[in-house]
Write an enzyme that holds these catalytic residues in place. Structure first.
Site, PDB file in Angstrom:
ATOM      1  N   GLY A   1       0.841  -1.181   0.000  1.00  0.00           N
ATOM      2  CA  GLY A   1       0.000   0.000   0.000  1.00  0.00           C
ATOM      3  C   GLY A   1       0.881   1.238   0.000  1.00  0.00           C
ATOM      4  O   GLY A   1       2.068   1.152   0.350  1.00  0.00           O
TER       5      GLY A   1
ATOM      6  N   GLN B   1       3.552   9.949   0.988  1.00  0.00           N
ATOM      7  CA  GLN B   1       4.812   9.197   0.935  1.00  0.00           C
ATOM      8  C   GLN B   1       5.595   9.472  -0.349  1.00  0.00           C
ATOM      9  O   GLN B   1       6.782   9.153  -0.430  1.00  0.00           O
ATOM     10  CB  GLN B   1       4.552   7.686   1.021  1.00  0.00           C
ATOM     11  CG  GLN B   1       4.062   7.234   2.377  1.00  0.00           C
ATOM     12  CD  GLN B   1       3.912   5.726   2.401  1.00  0.00           C
ATOM     13  OE1 GLN B   1       2.884   5.210   1.998  1.00  0.00           O
ATOM     14  NE2 GLN B   1       4.939   5.026   2.838  1.00  0.00           N
TER      15      GLN B   1
ATOM     16  N   CYS C   1       6.793  -0.269   6.627  1.00  0.00           N
ATOM     17  CA  CYS C   1       6.412   0.942   5.904  1.00  0.00           C
ATOM     18  C   CYS C   1       7.582   1.364   5.026  1.00  0.00           C
ATOM     19  O   CYS C   1       8.719   1.399   5.501  1.00  0.00           O
ATOM     20  CB  CYS C   1       6.086   2.042   6.915  1.00  0.00           C
ATOM     21  SG  CYS C   1       5.569   3.587   6.160  1.00  0.00           S
ATOM     22  N   LEU C   2       7.301   1.699   3.780  1.00  0.00           N
ATOM     23  CA  LEU C   2       8.370   2.139   2.880  1.00  0.00           C
ATOM     24  C   LEU C   2       9.009   3.436   3.376  1.00  0.00           C
ATOM     25  O   LEU C   2      10.144   3.735   3.038  1.00  0.00           O
ATOM     26  CB  LEU C   2       7.832   2.313   1.453  1.00  0.00           C
ATOM     27  CG  LEU C   2       7.384   1.013   0.759  1.00  0.00           C
ATOM     28  CD1 LEU C   2       6.689   1.325  -0.563  1.00  0.00           C
ATOM     29  CD2 LEU C   2       8.555   0.063   0.534  1.00  0.00           C
TER      30      LEU C   2
ATOM     31  N   HIS D   1      -3.448   1.760   7.989  1.00  0.00           N
ATOM     32  CA  HIS D   1      -2.060   2.243   7.954  1.00  0.00           C
ATOM     33  C   HIS D   1      -1.934   3.412   6.962  1.00  0.00           C
ATOM     34  O   HIS D   1      -1.328   4.439   7.288  1.00  0.00           O
ATOM     35  CB  HIS D   1      -1.148   1.074   7.543  1.00  0.00           C
ATOM     36  CG  HIS D   1       0.296   1.411   7.368  1.00  0.00           C
ATOM     37  ND1 HIS D   1       1.291   0.840   8.137  1.00  0.00           N
ATOM     38  CD2 HIS D   1       0.931   2.255   6.497  1.00  0.00           C
ATOM     39  CE1 HIS D   1       2.466   1.333   7.746  1.00  0.00           C
ATOM     40  NE2 HIS D   1       2.276   2.182   6.746  1.00  0.00           N
ATOM     41  N   GLU D   2      -2.516   3.251   5.763  1.00  0.00           N
ATOM     42  CA  GLU D   2      -2.374   4.291   4.733  1.00  0.00           C
ATOM     43  C   GLU D   2      -3.162   5.553   5.099  1.00  0.00           C
ATOM     44  O   GLU D   2      -2.679   6.666   4.874  1.00  0.00           O
ATOM     45  CB  GLU D   2      -2.810   3.773   3.360  1.00  0.00           C
ATOM     46  CG  GLU D   2      -2.062   2.535   2.852  1.00  0.00           C
ATOM     47  CD  GLU D   2      -0.550   2.616   2.936  1.00  0.00           C
ATOM     48  OE1 GLU D   2       0.012   3.726   2.930  1.00  0.00           O
ATOM     49  OE2 GLU D   2       0.088   1.543   3.032  1.00  0.00           O
TER      50      GLU D   2
ATOM     51  N   HIS E   1      -1.288   7.780   7.310  1.00  0.00           N
ATOM     52  CA  HIS E   1      -0.318   8.652   6.621  1.00  0.00           C
ATOM     53  C   HIS E   1      -0.967   9.969   6.187  1.00  0.00           C
ATOM     54  O   HIS E   1      -0.308  11.007   6.153  1.00  0.00           O
ATOM     55  CB  HIS E   1       0.255   7.958   5.380  1.00  0.00           C
ATOM     56  CG  HIS E   1       1.362   6.977   5.673  1.00  0.00           C
ATOM     57  ND1 HIS E   1       2.464   7.301   6.427  1.00  0.00           N
ATOM     58  CD2 HIS E   1       1.533   5.680   5.291  1.00  0.00           C
ATOM     59  CE1 HIS E   1       3.270   6.247   6.497  1.00  0.00           C
ATOM     60  NE2 HIS E   1       2.726   5.248   5.820  1.00  0.00           N
TER      61      HIS E   1
HETATM   62 NI    NI Z   1       3.482   3.341   5.509  1.00  0.00          NI
END
Ligand code: NI
Length: 177
Positions: free
Chosen positions: A48, A53, A101-102, A143-144, A147
């Protein structure tokens, strides 16, 4: 051709801000951003990605779960872009599971999330949908959306001892299975 976007990390201010609502769905930049995000999440072995991000402070996420190097057990679904996603109900029942997480490289943590949620969002073609998600996909969505509100999964953890390196995580998950 879609391009691979640069991933911002949790130290960057764009990941600490509240993202603004998308108002113009016909914006060609929005459509190429969506394509690039779907391409980037797959190239980076994510499941995701949220627009902040990749440096864009707007309420847009992509959910693109499939088994990959970083998430070998992820369920496979068709990648989907969700515009202005809004959780309108969530189960009181929670589940603890590992997240990465990236934007927080080489780190995994055990995070409590609602097991099930009802989401309202707009598709890139302009349809507003209300749909129920559960398990790992519901986890990705929570999670997204975090962000979009400037929150990283680390802040959602109850026990900071559950924060490990990616390498430690792979060792742990090999013994857990
Ligand atoms: Ni993330």
């Amino acid at each position: 051709m879609p391009k691979k976007l640069t991933i911002y990390t949790f130290n960057d201010t764009v990941l600490q801000e509240k993202a603004s609502k998308v108002t113009d769905l016909n914006d060609t930049e929005l459509n190429s951003l969506i394509e690039d995000m779907i391409y980037t999440v797959s190239e980076k072995n994510g499941v995701g990605l949220a627009a902040p991000q990749v440096g864009s402070s707007i309420r847009l996420i992509v959910v693109a779960s499939k088994p990959n190097k970083r998430y070998p057990n992820a369920p496979e679904i068709a990648p989907e872009a969700m515009i202005n996603p809004e959780i309108i109900a969530s189960s009181t029942e929670q589940e603890f599971d590992w997240e990465g997480c990236l934007s927080v490289p080489n780190t995994r943590g055990k995070v409590p999330r609602a097991k099930k949620l009802k989401l309202r969002y707009t598709t890139p073609s302009g349809q507003t949908i209300t749909k129920t998600f559960e398990g790992f996909i519901a986890r990705i969505i929570q999670h997204e959306i975090d962000h979009l509100d400037g929150i990283s999964f680390v802040e959602r953890m109850e026990d900071k001892d559950d924060l490990v390196t990616e390498k430690e995580y792979l060792t742990l998950s090999a013994t857990e299975n």
